[in-house]
Write a protein that holds these residues in place. Sequence first.
Motif, PDB file in Angstrom:
ATOM      1  N   LEU A   1     -46.671  36.445  52.675  1.00 53.44           N
ATOM      2  CA  LEU A   1     -45.765  36.309  51.523  1.00 53.44           C
ATOM      3  C   LEU A   1     -45.094  37.648  51.200  1.00 53.44           C
ATOM      4  O   LEU A   1     -43.893  37.715  50.932  1.00 53.44           O
ATOM      5  N   TYR A   2     -45.890  38.710  51.262  1.00 62.08           N
ATOM      6  CA  TYR A   2     -45.349  40.061  51.032  1.00 62.08           C
ATOM      7  C   TYR A   2     -44.300  40.389  52.089  1.00 62.08           C
ATOM      8  O   TYR A   2     -43.195  40.870  51.770  1.00 62.08           O
ATOM      9  N   ASP A   3     -44.610  40.104  53.350  1.00 64.21           N
ATOM     10  CA  ASP A   3     -43.690  40.427  54.445  1.00 64.21           C
ATOM     11  C   ASP A   3     -42.428  39.571  54.412  1.00 64.21           C
ATOM     12  O   ASP A   3     -41.400  39.940  54.992  1.00 64.21           O
TER      13      ASP A   3
ATOM     14  N   GLU B   1     -43.020  39.705  47.154  1.00 65.76           N
ATOM     15  CA  GLU B   1     -44.010  40.454  46.376  1.00 65.76           C
ATOM     16  C   GLU B   1     -43.896  40.198  44.874  1.00 65.76           C
ATOM     17  O   GLU B   1     -44.894  39.995  44.177  1.00 65.76           O
ATOM     18  N   GLU B   2     -42.683  40.188  44.352  1.00 69.02           N
ATOM     19  CA  GLU B   2     -42.483  40.029  42.902  1.00 69.02           C
ATOM     20  C   GLU B   2     -42.942  38.669  42.403  1.00 69.02           C
ATOM     21  O   GLU B   2     -43.274  38.515  41.222  1.00 69.02           O
ATOM     22  N   LYS B   3     -42.955  37.679  43.291  1.00 73.53           N
ATOM     23  CA  LYS B   3     -43.343  36.321  42.877  1.00 73.53           C
ATOM     24  C   LYS B   3     -44.852  36.086  42.951  1.00 73.53           C
ATOM     25  O   LYS B   3     -45.360  35.118  42.397  1.00 73.53           O
ATOM     26  N   ILE B   4     -45.566  36.972  43.656  1.00 72.83           N
ATOM     27  CA  ILE B   4     -47.022  36.838  43.760  1.00 72.83           C
ATOM     28  C   ILE B   4     -47.643  37.309  42.440  1.00 72.83           C
ATOM     29  O   ILE B   4     -47.422  38.438  42.015  1.00 72.83           O
TER      30      ILE B   4
ATOM     31  N   HIS C   1     -53.960  34.916  60.555  1.00 73.05           N
ATOM     32  CA  HIS C   1     -52.689  34.368  61.043  1.00 73.05           C
ATOM     33  C   HIS C   1     -51.548  34.926  60.194  1.00 73.05           C
ATOM     34  O   HIS C   1     -51.726  35.894  59.469  1.00 73.05           O
ATOM     35  N   GLY C   2     -50.354  34.326  60.315  1.00 79.52           N
ATOM     36  CA  GLY C   2     -49.198  34.837  59.576  1.00 79.52           C
ATOM     37  C   GLY C   2     -48.528  35.985  60.308  1.00 79.52           C
ATOM     38  O   GLY C   2     -48.515  36.048  61.537  1.00 79.52           O
TER      39      GLY C   2
END
Length: 266
Positions: A32-34, A38-41, A246-247
Amino acid sequence: MKQLTDQLGTTHTFETAPKRIVSLVPSQTELLYDLGLEEKIIGITKFCVHPYHLKSAKKVVGGTKKIHFEKIKLLQPDIIICNKEENTQEIVTQLSTICPVWVTEIKTIEDNFQMIADFGQIFNCRTEAQKWNDKLAFALSDFKNYIQKIPIKKAAYFIWKNPYMVAGEDTYIDELLKLNHFQNIYADKGRYPEIELKKMRLEGDPDLVLLSSEPYPFKEEDAFEIGRFTHHAKTIFVDGEMFSWHGSRLLKAFPYFKLLHERLKN
């Protein structure tokens, strides 16, 4: 309005792209960061250690198997990200009373590509998701060319002690072992079988014993103990994140795997 189906076949309806994300899966927090989210986490687990600064910037809501339900509820998330292997069915059912719970199931590299594409759809970041899938596809193709010249070796991949447990069939770890030309001697014993060291030679006599850094951090004394029960196996410590996360982590795994094979040549 958007209807999307997760990897367990559950269909979710989203009025708009979720803006408040709780992630209960360390590797997917990193993804998600990549993907630039980040701002939504808003909430993560205590095991979400990449990138490192997130733990001080986001609300920690427990682990992957034990969560603080009220903490999550108070965060008012629009979506909670879970994984079939990391999180329990009970957690998913309980959290579904708060908001949609998107559950991933990653057993193959193809599943990984699908998850990234799904996140692109859910969070309206299709271009970024496609960029990641393109990078991963290129790196995968490059690694497959590299590994062609490497002979297949029989291997046992240890994940736990007391009792000793290994990665078996139908797991993402097994998928990456196969990709590396490591023939898993426990591939027909279930997903994460408990094993007896004294039977290891009879059950496959591995050329390699891989001791993972997680979830159990194996030490030198463990290598010595396990080594007593092998015939000729080379015992090596491996980075568990490279084999089990994973990811987007997969992109870092390919150069790591090449270094691993160069080490094994010596």
